[in-house]
Each structure stands twice: as structure tokens, then as C-alpha cells.
Design a protein around this motif. Structure first.
Motif, PDB file in Angstrom:
ATOM      1  N   THR A  28      -7.356   1.909   0.622  1.00 44.77           N
ATOM      2  CA  THR A  28      -6.637   0.662  -0.109  1.00 44.77           C
ATOM      3  C   THR A  28      -5.931   0.698   1.137  1.00 44.77           C
ATOM      4  N   SER A  29      -5.849   0.671   2.047  1.00 41.99           N
ATOM      5  CA  SER A  29      -4.746   0.805   3.814  1.00 41.99           C
ATOM      6  C   SER A  29      -6.255  -0.343   4.231  1.00 41.99           C
ATOM      7  N   ASP A  30      -5.266  -0.999   5.843  1.00 44.17           N
ATOM      8  CA  ASP A  30      -5.932  -2.111   6.307  1.00 44.17           C
ATOM      9  C   ASP A  30      -6.437  -0.442   7.679  1.00 44.17           C
ATOM     10  N   MET A  31      -6.978  -1.397   8.965  1.00 45.84           N
ATOM     11  CA  MET A  31      -7.718  -0.344   9.395  1.00 45.84           C
ATOM     12  C   MET A  31      -6.503   0.574  10.280  1.00 45.84           C
ATOM     13  N   VAL A  32      -6.622   1.619  10.206  1.00 43.11           N
ATOM     14  CA  VAL A  32      -4.984   2.395  10.861  1.00 43.11           C
ATOM     15  C   VAL A  32      -5.376   2.747  11.492  1.00 43.11           C
ATOM     16  N   LEU A  33      -6.660   3.581  12.634  1.00 43.58           N
ATOM     17  CA  LEU A  33      -7.589   3.562  13.423  1.00 43.58           C
ATOM     18  C   LEU A  33      -8.486   2.866  14.092  1.00 43.58           C
ATOM     19  N   GLY A  71      -0.197   6.438  12.623  1.00 42.98           N
ATOM     20  CA  GLY A  71      -1.570   7.102  12.970  1.00 42.98           C
ATOM     21  C   GLY A  71      -1.678   9.043  12.807  1.00 42.98           C
ATOM     22  N   LYS A  72      -0.422   9.147  13.045  1.00 43.11           N
ATOM     23  CA  LYS A  72      -0.501  10.519  13.444  1.00 43.11           C
ATOM     24  C   LYS A  72      -1.588  11.421  12.882  1.00 43.11           C
ATOM     25  N   SER A  73      -0.787  11.686  11.566  1.00 43.03           N
ATOM     26  CA  SER A  73      -1.351  12.419  10.631  1.00 43.03           C
ATOM     27  C   SER A  73      -2.959  12.116  10.536  1.00 43.03           C
TER      28      SER A  73
HETATM   29  N1  LIG Z   1      -4.251   8.049   1.221  1.00 41.56           N
HETATM   30  C1  LIG Z   1      -3.702   6.694   1.877  1.00 41.56           C
HETATM   31  N2  LIG Z   1      -3.557   5.618   1.598  1.00 41.56           N
HETATM   32  C2  LIG Z   1      -3.274   4.518   2.112  1.00 41.56           C
HETATM   33  N3  LIG Z   1      -3.253   4.030   3.293  1.00 41.56           N
HETATM   34  C3  LIG Z   1      -2.003   5.505   3.849  1.00 41.56           C
HETATM   35  C4  LIG Z   1      -2.764   6.505   3.072  1.00 41.56           C
HETATM   36  N4  LIG Z   1      -1.877   8.145   4.063  1.00 41.56           N
HETATM   37  C5  LIG Z   1      -1.475   7.102   4.666  1.00 41.56           C
HETATM   38  N5  LIG Z   1      -1.696   5.645   4.989  1.00 41.56           N
HETATM   39  C6  LIG Z   1      -1.190   4.591   6.100  1.00 41.56           C
HETATM   40  O1  LIG Z   1      -1.852   4.613   7.420  1.00 41.56           O
HETATM   41  C7  LIG Z   1      -0.765   4.614   7.921  1.00 41.56           C
HETATM   42  C8  LIG Z   1      -0.545   5.246   8.853  1.00 41.56           C
HETATM   43  O2  LIG Z   1      -0.661   6.453   8.124  1.00 41.56           O
HETATM   44  P1  LIG Z   1       0.102   8.026   8.914  1.00 41.56           P
HETATM   45  O3  LIG Z   1       0.448   9.101   7.439  1.00 41.56           O
HETATM   46  O4  LIG Z   1      -1.798   7.778   9.322  1.00 41.56           O
HETATM   47  O5  LIG Z   1       0.588   7.834  10.181  1.00 41.56           O
HETATM   48  P2  LIG Z   1       2.527   9.348  10.456  1.00 41.56           P
HETATM   49  O6  LIG Z   1       2.114   8.209  12.301  1.00 41.56           O
HETATM   50  O7  LIG Z   1       1.429   9.446  10.659  1.00 41.56           O
HETATM   51  O8  LIG Z   1       3.521   8.695  10.403  1.00 41.56           O
HETATM   52  P3  LIG Z   1       4.289   9.774   9.793  1.00 41.56           P
HETATM   53  O9  LIG Z   1       5.019   9.956  11.681  1.00 41.56           O
HETATM   54  O10 LIG Z   1       5.286   8.878   8.834  1.00 41.56           O
HETATM   55  O11 LIG Z   1       4.350  10.845   9.189  1.00 41.56           O
HETATM   56  C9  LIG Z   1       0.196   3.874   6.879  1.00 41.56           C
HETATM   57  O12 LIG Z   1       0.645   2.911   7.484  1.00 41.56           O
HETATM   58  C10 LIG Z   1       0.144   4.319   6.240  1.00 41.56           C
HETATM   59  O13 LIG Z   1       0.940   3.018   5.474  1.00 41.56           O
END
Ligand SMILES: Nc1ncnc2c1ncn2[C@@H]1O[C@H](COP(=O)(O)OP(=O)(O)OP(=O)(O)O)[C@@H](O)[C@H]1O
Length: 599
Positions: free
Chosen positions: A363-368, A390-392
Motif C-alpha cells: 500500500t505504500s509509495d516507493m520506499v527504496l 527506510g531503515k527497517s
Molecule cells: N508493512 C508496511 N506496509 C506499508 N508501508 C510500510 C510498511 N512498513 C513500512 N512502511 C512504510 O515504509 C516507509 C519506510 O518505513 P521503515 O519502517 O523502513 O522506516 P524506518 O526508517 O525503519 O522508521 P523507524 O525509524 O520509525 O522505524 C514508511 O513510509 C512506512 O510508512
């Protein structure tokens, strides 16, 4: 990508033969019981249809001529039939019950083992509540229909067939009155049943929402209390249950109209038989017994007809549940496309490469976007960046919990989709921010890292992470129960047990989501010391929240909007005076302030 499963073919109003064929696979195991059940049901139908015929015989042989010659023989035969019928009823309930519960168990087991293998994207697309509902109530509904629906169908068809046979045997003209009403009753019934079930379907949809709300209410109980939003939560819940009640009432009202209509049609047929039958009786073309039997049959005939239309409507309405269950059973397990590599053959060393990786969640936009990263074996990588950067996601891709939308990830030069998923996961140890412990003992929880290990190995691992002394002080030591999710232990203790798990698993790569929660300074020191020991000599990725803990990392990656904007050691990045420098100084000042003002 997984579809949102609830949206599938709600509106289908025809029997989906293919879908049910899929479930027949689960019936195969019980084929002897099924055959026996079918046989019993045919017998039940035959005996039921025979009773009015016997009554006819009794009236014409004993009652009308007032002669009771052979009456006791008749009573004996009648009693024998009722006894057989009682035995049949017992057998059919036992058999159908066994088939239903057995299939429920089998399908639930299959669905559960499937759930263990599904990719995380599947869980993202389908919430916890609806998934639980699928394994519990949807499966129950499907197996209920298959077993009891089968019973009612065979009983209905056989009873009607035998009754029709007897009717035509007795008087074919009068038989036509009864048989002629079949289509009328059947279609009226089907119309009403569908209407009733449509409302029940809405009720069930509300029911699934209520289950979800319950689930949320339980899991989020603490947050609800903290935020003092109990009243709002209760109001939302009660709104939902009120809507559910309204729909249930609508269904009941329609039911209450339907039954009298059917009774009315039945009465018209009975009245016609009475009129026509009396004439025939006068003319002497039928006997009293025949007229009585016809009246019985005309009343008895509608029950199986009603049942059949109910089963049909029920089958149609259960299809949505069936599809939801099938979706789980047929969903593609993660990593199914992998070519199997044995660990020895593959020889994991710990070199990792992300090559032109782009990724988006369902459901998200491009994360990477076009993400590139090369990590040499043994390198200690820290990942920092603002929330949502996008770390996780990077580490989720690494463990193949999700797969790149584009681009590839390589381990020691091998595309990781070609490595057996279990081998891959065995070689990547994850330590999550709030580690999950399974309901069981501390020893069992550490042993998860290496199934079949000895107690000595468990103790050894606990010693490495400095948690052994704490464990032996507990009354039950290593046999202490941790509670569901580990709730009997503090987050710090859970963290140490999770670390002991990783020590036992001995992976080549370690991923760590550094804890930010309120762990006391002493535990934090122990954890940090343990982490340093564990990371030694392995490739590691640490998502760092406290920058003070990552100064010794070989490389620090600063991530913003899914891109690496800085990459270097602590010293290099500090000298650069860029993003990392600013983040570090900001945290440094905050920590000093905390120390000075003791907040
Ligand atoms: N399961 C998911 N479904 C849809 N979108 C997601 C999902 N998990 C993360 N995202 C989206 O992907 C993007 C990156 O998320 P991510 O968890 O990788 O960030 P992060 O840097 O680890 O954040 P944090 O430090 O808050 O843990 C965010 O915009 C988040 O809303």
C-alpha cells in the motif's frame, strides 16, 4: 501482491463447483465414513417415506373393516422400523459429527502451517482479526456445510424420491397435485432463503468487524487506558453491535414471513387433495387409507423441499467464507521459487550486496529507489536516519521477509532468491527492538536458536550474554515460564534472552534493531557488552537510535527517503560536518542536558 481477500465475489449467487471441489480433497480422507453416511441417509429417507404407507395399510386393513387380524405382527414391523430409524439417527449424528470435526481439524492444521510460511506482505494485506476469523469461524462454516449440508441434501432428495414413488403408486393423478407444487415451493423458498442469508451475510461482516475490534481492544488495552479513550472505544463498539443487531432483526422478520407463506402453500395443496381425494373416495376409486396417506405425504413433502432450498442458499452464502479459507490454503508460500542450496554447498561467508534495489509495500509509495550497497564480510554497519526513512525496510529485505520490487540482493555473489530460504534465515540472526518470546520456559526460548541443543549449550549461550546469573537466581531457574510474548520478563531481560538465542544459532550475519525503550543503565550496559561480543567477527547491520553506541561501527550509513546520503566511519562523518555530524551533536546535547538536569 495479495488482494484484500474480503472483497472477493461477495455477490456471487451461483454454486461455485470448483471451489467446493477443492474442499472435497479434505473429504477424501473420510470416504468410508461419507459412504456409510450417505447410505444411512438414504435409509432414513426410505423409512420416513414408508410410515404414511404403513398408516394407510393399518387404516385399510384394521381400522375400516374393524378387524384386528395380524395387528400385532403389524405393530412388531412398525416398532422394528422405528428402532432402525433411531439407530440411523444415532449413526448419522456420530458420523457427520466425526467428519465435521475431523475436517475442521485438518483444514485448520493446513491453514496454520500455511500461515507460518506466508510472506509478511500477506499479513500486511490481511489484518490479524480477519485472519483469526478465517481459521476459526470460516473453517467451521465450510466444514459445517460440507458435513451437515451433505446430510440434509441426501436426506431431502431420498425422502422426496421415495415419497414421489409411493404417491404415484397410490394414485398418479393425485400425485401430480403434490409434485406440481415442487417448483413453486422450491423457488419461493430459495428466494426467501437468499434474502435471509443476504442479511445474515451483512451480520457476519459486522461480526468480523466486531472480532477485529475485540482483538484491537485486547491488544491495545494499555494504549486505550493511557490515552483515556475508553469511552470512545466503547461507543464505537456499541455502534457496531447495534448495526449488527438491526441486520439480524431484519433477517428474523423475513424468516417470520417466509414460514407462514410456505405453510399456506402446503395447506392449499392439502386442501386440494382433500377435495379431490374425497370425490375419489365417494366414487370408490381410492380407499380411506390412501386418502390419509396422501394428506400425510402432502404435509411431509415440504419439509425436505424447504431444507434443500435452505442448504442451497447456505452453500451459496458460505462461498465467501470458503474462498477466504482457500485463499490461505492456496497462497504462495514465501521463497517457493527458490532453488535449493545446501548450506555446506553454499558456504555462507557474510558478503552482502544490494544492487539497484527498488521496493514498495502493498500500500505504500516507493520506499527504496535504486538502492545500492556493498558490505564486506565481517563489516559492522550502522544505519541511522529519521523515522520512516527506510531503515527497517532495508533489513526486512535482507532477511527476505519482503522481496525487492526491482533489482537484486546478493550474498557472496549469489542472488539470494536462489538460496534456500531456511538456509538464508539460519545465517541471519535478528534481534528486534522488542523481542518476542514464545509462551514457555526460558530454556525453551533460548533453544529456539538451535533446535535439539543440550541444556549445557543453552547455559553456555546465556553465560556469553551475561544473563546466566540472573536466570539462576529465579526460583525455577531455566524452567521459569516467560508468559505469553514474554510478558513476565522486563524488556531488557527479553532482549538478553533473544541475544542468547542468536549466540546459539551462530549466524554469519546479524541484524539488530537497537532498543530505545526505557532499559535501566545497568541492563543497558550488560546488553551493550553482550552485543559487542556477539557482533565480533560477523557481518552486522545495526539500526541505531542512540548514536553514542555506534561509534565503533566500521561504516555508518545515513538514510533519508530510502537513499544513502552519507557513508563512512564515525570519525570520517564527524569531520565531514554533514547530516551525521548534526544528528550526533543534537543527540549529544540532548543527552548532556538530560544528565545535567536529571530528566
Ligand atoms: N508493512 C508496511 N506496509 C506499508 N508501508 C510500510 C510498511 N512498513 C513500512 N512502511 C512504510 O515504509 C516507509 C519506510 O518505513 P521503515 O519502517 O523502513 O522506516 P524506518 O526508517 O525503519 O522508521 P523507524 O525509524 O520509525 O522505524 C514508511 O513510509 C512506512 O510508512
Amino acid at each position: 501482491m495479495e488482494e484484500k481477500l474480503d472483497n472477493i465475489s461477495r455477490k456471487k449467487e451461483r454454486i461455485d463447483v470448483k471451489l467446493w471441489q477443492g474442499f472435497f480433497e479434505f473429504l477424501k480422507k473420510y470416504k468410508i465414513k461419507v459412504l456409510l453416511l450417505l447410505l444411512v441417509m438414504v435409509l432414513v429417507g426410505l423409512i420416513e417415506a414408508t410410515f404414511p404407507y404403513l398408516t394407510r395399510f393399518a387404516i385399510d386393513t384394521f381400522v375400516v373393516p374393524k378387524s384386528f387380524n395380524g395387528f400385532w405382527k403389524f405393530i412388531a414391523a412398525f416398532s422394528l422400523l422405528t428402532t432402525i430409524q433411531s439407530i440411523n439417527t444415532y449413526v448419522l449424528i456420530v458420523l457427520a459429527g466425526k467428519i465435521e470435526t475431523g475436517m475442521t481439524r485438518d483444514i485448520r492444521n493446513s491453514a496454520f502451517s500455511k500461515l507460518q510460511k506466508l510472506p509478511l506482505s500477506f499479513f500486511d494485506a490481511n489484518g490479524t482479526g480477519p485472519l483469526i476469523a478465517r481459521i476459526m469461524s470460516d473453517v467451521q462454516r465450510v466444514t459445517g456445510i460440507l458435513s451437515w449440508g451433505m446430510v440434509d441434501t441426501v436426506w431431502g432428495i431420498s425422502t422426496m424420491t421415495f415419497i414421489t414413488f409411493y404417491l404415484f403408486r397410490l394414485n398418479w393423478k393425485m400425485a401430480l397435485f403434490v409434485v406440481g407444487s415442487i417448483p413453486v415451493i422450491f423457488f419461493v423458498s430459495l428466494y426467501f432463503q437468499k434474502l435471509i442469508l443476504r442479511h445474515y451475510r451483512i451480520v457476519r461482516r459486522y461480526n468480523s468487524e466486531v472480532t477485529g475490534k475485540f482483538n484491537e481492544g485486547i491488544l491495545g488495552a494499555k494504549t486505550t487506558k493511557i490515552l483515556s479513550v475508553e469511552e470512545k472505544t466503547i461507543a464505537e463498539f456499541s455502534q457496531l453491535t447495534s448495526k449488527m443487531r438491526q441486520e439480524a432483526i431484519k433477517a428474523s422478520v423475513i424468516s417470520s414471513i417466509y414460514t407462514p407463506i410456505i405453510v399456506q402453500i402446503g395447506s392449499i395443496v392439502t386442501a386440494l387433495i382433500l377435495v379431490y381425494g374425497s370425490k375419489n373416495l365417494e366414487q370408490g376409486s381410492i380407499t380411506y387409507g390412501t386418502l390419509a396417506a396422501f394428506i400425510s405425504y402432502s404435509i411431509q413433502f415440504f419439509e425436505p423441499l424447504r431444507e434443500l432450498s435452505r442448504v442451497m442458499a447456505d452453500v451459496i452464502s458460505s462461498q465467501a467464507a470458503g474462498e477466504r479459507v482457500m485463499e490461505v490454503l492456496r497462497a504462495q508460500s514465501e521463497g517457493e521459487s527458490s532453488r535449493e542450496y545446501a548450506l555446506a554447498e553454499f558456504g555462507f561467508e557474510g558478503n552482502v550486496e544490494f544492487r539497484n534495489v527498488s521496493f514498495k509495500y502493498n500500500t505504500s509509495d516507493m520506499v527504496l529507489k535504486n538502492f545500492n550497497l556493498k558490505v564486506k564480510k565481517g563489516e559492522r554497519i550502522a544505519i541511522v536516519g529519521p523515522t520512516g526513512s527506510g531503515k527497517s525496510t532495508i533489513v526486512n529485505l535482507l532477511g527476505r521477509f519482503y522481496e525487492p520490487t526491482e533489482g537484486k540482493i546478493y550474498f557472496d555473489g549469489v542472488n539470494y532468491t536462489e538460496i534456500d530460504l531456511r538456509t538464508l534465515r539460519k545465517n541471519i540472526g535478528y534481534v528486534l527492538q522488542v523481542p518476542h518470546l514464545f509462551n514457555g520456559t526460558i530454556a525453551e526460548n533460548i533453544a529456539v536458536g538451535k533446535p535439539g541443543c543440550t541444556l549445557e549449550e543453552i547455559v553456555e549461550a546465556a553465560k556469553v550474554v551475561n544473563v546466566h546469573d540472573y536466570i539462576v537466581k529465579l526460583k525455577d531457574g531455566y524452567n521459569t515460564l516467560v508468559g505469553e510474548g514474554g510478558t513476565n520478563l522486563s524488556v531488557g531481560q527479553r532482549q538478553l534472552i533473544a541475544l542468547a538465542r542468536v549466540v546459539l544459532a551462530n549466524p554469519k550475519i546479524i541484524v539488530m534493531d537497537e532498543a530505545t525503550s526505557s532499559i535501566d543503565a545497568h541492563t543497558e550496559h550488560i546488553i551493550q557488552e553482550s552485543i559487542d561480543k556477539i557482533l565480533h567477527g560477523r557481518t552486522s547491520f545495526v539500526i541505531a537510535h542512540r548514536l553514542s553506541t555506534i561509534r565503533s561501527a566500521d561504516r555508518i550509513l545515513v538514510i533519508e527517503n530510502g537513499e544513502i546520503i552519507e557513508d563512512g566511519s564515525h570519525e570520517q562523518l564527524m569531520k565531514k560536518r554533514g547530516h551525521y555530524y548534526r544528528l550526533y551533536m543534537q543527540q549529544f546535547v540532548e543527552e548532556k542536558e538530560k544528565e545535567l538536569f536529571n530528566v
